[in-house]
Design an enzyme around this catalytic site. Structure first.
Site, PDB file in Angstrom:
ATOM      1  N   ASP B 147      46.249  40.863  32.203  1.00  0.00           N
ATOM      2  CA  ASP B 147      45.151  40.572  32.933  1.00  0.00           C
ATOM      3  C   ASP B 147      44.991  41.489  34.213  1.00  0.00           C
ATOM      4  O   ASP B 147      45.513  41.526  35.204  1.00  0.00           O
ATOM      5  CB  ASP B 147      45.085  39.045  33.563  1.00  0.00           C
ATOM      6  CG  ASP B 147      45.034  38.113  32.381  1.00  0.00           C
ATOM      7  OD1 ASP B 147      45.429  38.389  31.382  1.00  0.00           O
ATOM      8  OD2 ASP B 147      44.842  36.981  32.841  1.00  0.00           O
ATOM      9  N   LYS B 211      37.103  38.124  31.947  1.00  0.00           N
ATOM     10  CA  LYS B 211      37.593  37.097  32.733  1.00  0.00           C
ATOM     11  C   LYS B 211      36.896  36.915  34.171  1.00  0.00           C
ATOM     12  O   LYS B 211      36.786  38.023  34.906  1.00  0.00           O
ATOM     13  CB  LYS B 211      39.219  37.190  33.056  1.00  0.00           C
ATOM     14  CG  LYS B 211      39.984  36.068  33.935  1.00  0.00           C
ATOM     15  CD  LYS B 211      41.475  36.365  33.932  1.00  0.00           C
ATOM     16  CE  LYS B 211      42.225  35.494  34.980  1.00  0.00           C
ATOM     17  NZ  LYS B 211      43.539  35.875  35.035  1.00  0.00           N
ATOM     18  N   LYS B 247      37.178  34.354  29.638  1.00  0.00           N
ATOM     19  CA  LYS B 247      38.114  33.231  30.476  1.00  0.00           C
ATOM     20  C   LYS B 247      37.844  33.391  31.839  1.00  0.00           C
ATOM     21  O   LYS B 247      37.963  33.959  32.646  1.00  0.00           O
ATOM     22  CB  LYS B 247      39.679  34.185  30.398  1.00  0.00           C
ATOM     23  CG  LYS B 247      40.549  33.356  31.234  1.00  0.00           C
ATOM     24  CD  LYS B 247      42.121  34.096  31.250  1.00  0.00           C
ATOM     25  CE  LYS B 247      42.835  33.277  32.188  1.00  0.00           C
ATOM     26  NZ  LYS B 247      44.115  34.107  32.434  1.00  0.00           N
TER      27      LYS B 247
END
Lengths: 285, 311
Positions: B147, B211, B247
């Site tokens: 991430d 995300k 996400k």
């Protein structure tokens, strides 16, 4: 042009619930009719649903850590403050009690005064209950052993009907003075003093969520309150024997403590919603 | 779509994107949030949401013990009910990846990937060398998902090329060993137009997932932001036949919020996205609420937080 009294439109009060320090309507949108002692329509308080009950439990549970950790002295002060506020609102409560219960002015006034005194009485208990109900215990070993009563958690109260204010205040004060938080379902027939008392609590430094007031049908709410795993105890004083039985059956899953009281002024009102914690502390090391 | 990835060409491409109607996006997202999902649909949605959770612990106070506890919960969210699915992934800081990987392997969580936040999370303010090392470390320790955060300062100054190149380079480091999730940190991007632009930038640079947030900035995963990002992956799919995941992370704390996200996914991106390969929810407190709601549906009475783990 001046408006004469007869032309003025009445501003009537909307009787709402008291959850988490706010005054919401029932999420169901329902209301029911409350009659005065002569059978005339008096008010339309909210008819609380099980979702309202659930919201009240969430509010009560989240208020519990801070309220139970507050000093007993502070809790006593706040209960005393509630008594002060009640004194100032007594006129309104007297009017409501007369309308609902059909009693005399004298009797209604006495009920309000008695409620004030009862709050002061329970306020005094907050920092004394551990001394009275706790103990140091003799043990055969190098330990200092003592037991103290601790609040049980979230308590649901089904308040008994008449005298409406006195029953409401007595049940509530006994439960919260030790650090419990409460959801109190007002008497279905006489709910107005409970709602007015919510306004008193909202202005007494009582942290939001410590007391949550629902109005409506006990029959509808009993099974949900009794089976709710996050309610630790029930004061069932206002329930019929059939409802009580139902609560006892539904409450087994989390071994819910269910009690019935007949007096508003009794230390059992406090002690029944406490649990004894015993601590063994080694000495001589 | 575009072949020339120079700064000028990226800018020109991003300029061709239609502007987001902020009021319309908020209204549409709010309207979808009013859908009522009950009984068997709710049961399905709760299990789907559980399998999509990236169970996250990103605190300065994290310890190996806490990470192990999170891993145990990831494999068996409810120890009293074996029908509860495992979560989508465990998301930790770089130095906890090894502990998470080994403890998952030990307790039957081999199939659960470990996601690591990298590239100087959460601010992204470090030299490229540090960001690269951060990523390599995490992959070597067993992270299967990275991430990364984008350089918001560069993005907001219009230096899109810089943001793009950094994502490309980190993607190269990930290779086929790790999935790349690109954190846009929408709370700092100010407008939904920027969210759309950043989404495309990340997708063009090779992100496998986009995300919303680090969870360290509010607002985080608001409905309009997720709505715009879902539109972006849907449109990107129609252009390239490649499905990019989404996400949302941060601020999704209860079952109701999670189900709202699933409705958005279904209605905006489409049902193909309703699987943990393409949609994840970054959360920590959410899982407990999902479990409580699941108990309520199963038992018929309201559950208590005393019956789920504290974390």
């Amino acid at each position: 042009m001046a408006v004469t009294p007869s032309q003025r439109i009445d501003v009537l009060k909307t009787y709402k619930l008291f959850i988490g320090g706010a005054f919401p309507r029932s999420e169901s949108g329902r209301v029911y009719s409350v009659k005065d002692s002569k059978g005339n329509h008096l008010a339309n308080p909210s008819l609380a649903s099980r979702k309202d009950l659930r919201d009240a439990v969430v509010a009560a549970r989240s208020a519990f850590p801070a309220w139970s950790a507050a000093t007993a002295y502070n809790r006593g002060q706040i209960l005393y403050r509630m008594a002060e506020m009640l004194e100032g609102r007594s006129e309104q409560l007297v009017t409501e009690i007369i309308a609902l219960e059909g009693v005399t002015v004298k009797s209604a006034t006495e009920q309000v005064q008695e409620s004030v005194d009862l709050l002061v009485w329970y306020a005094g208990w907050s920092d004394k209950i551990a001394t009275i109900a706790g103990s140091t215990n003799p043990v055969s070993g190098p330990y200092y052993n003592f037991s103290t009563p601790e609040p049980i958690g979230v308590v649901a109260i089904f308040a008994a009907a008449k005298p409406s204010l006195l029953n409401f205040v007595g049940a509530l004060a006994g439960v919260i003075t030790s650090g419990n938080t409460a959801i109190i379902v007002a008497s279905e027939k006489y709910p107005l003093p409970a709602i007015t008392f919510s306004e008193i609590m909202a202005t007494s430094d009582l942290p939001a969520g410590v007391v949550n007031v629902l109005t409506g049908s006990a029959t509808e709410l009993v099974p949900w309150a009794a089976s709710h795993m996050d309610i630790d105890a029930i004061d069932a004083s206002g329930l019929t024997s059939k409802q009580l039985k139902e609560a006892q059956l539904a409450g087994v899953a989390n071994l819910k403590r269910i009690r019935v009281h007949t007096q508003s002024k009794a230390p059992e009102r406090i002690l029944n919603y406490m649990e004894t914690k015993t601590v063994w502390h080694p000495i001589g090391i | 779509m575009i072949t020339d990835t120079s700064e000028g060409s990226l800018k020109a491409f991003l300029k061709t994107l239609p502007q987001v109607d902020e009021v319309g996006a908020s209204a549409r997202a709010a309207m979808l949030a009013t859908r009522s999902i009950k009984t068997s649909s709710k049961a399905w949605a709760i299990d789907m949401a559980i399998s999509m959770v990236d169970l996250t612990t990103l605190e300065g106070a994290d310890t190996p013990g806490k990470v192990r506890a999170i891993c145990a919960k990831a494999v068996r969210p409810d120890a009293t009910d074996l029908s509860v699915p495992s979560v989508g992934a465990v998301c930790v800081y770089n130095d906890m990846v090894h502990i998470a990987r080994t403890s998952l392997d030990l307790i039957g969580g081999r199939a659960i990937p470990v996601a690591a936040v990298a590239t100087a999370f959460p601010s992204g303010r470090a030299s490229y060398a540090v960001k690269a090392q951060d990523t390599i470390d995490a992959i070597n320790a067993g992270a299967a998902e990275i991430d990364m955060v984008i350089d918001r300062g560069a993005f907001l100054s219009g230096r899109y090329g810089e943001v793009f190149d950094e994502i490309v380079k980190i993607k190269e480091l990930c290779g086929d060993k790790a999935h790349l999730k690109v954190i846009l940190e929408t709370g700092e991007l100010v407008t939904l137009d920027n969210v759309r632009k950043a989404s495309y930038l990340a997708m063009l640079a090779g992100a496998d997932f986009i995300k919303t947030s680090t969870g360290k900035v509010t607002p985080a995963a608001t409905a309009p932001v997720v709505f715009v990002m879902l539109e972006a992956v849907r449109d990107y799919y129609s252009m390239t036949q490649t499905r990019i995941g989404v996400k949302p992370a941060g601020g999704i704390r209860n079952t109701k919020d999670a189900i709202k996200q699933l409705v958005l996914v279904n209605e905006v991106a489409g049902p193909e996205w309703l699987n943990p390969q393409l949609f994840r929810i970054g959360a920590s407190a959410l899982l407990n609420d999902l479990l409580l709601q699941r108990m309520k549906l199963r038992d018929g009475y309201y559950a208590s937080p005393s019956y789920v783990t504290l974390d």
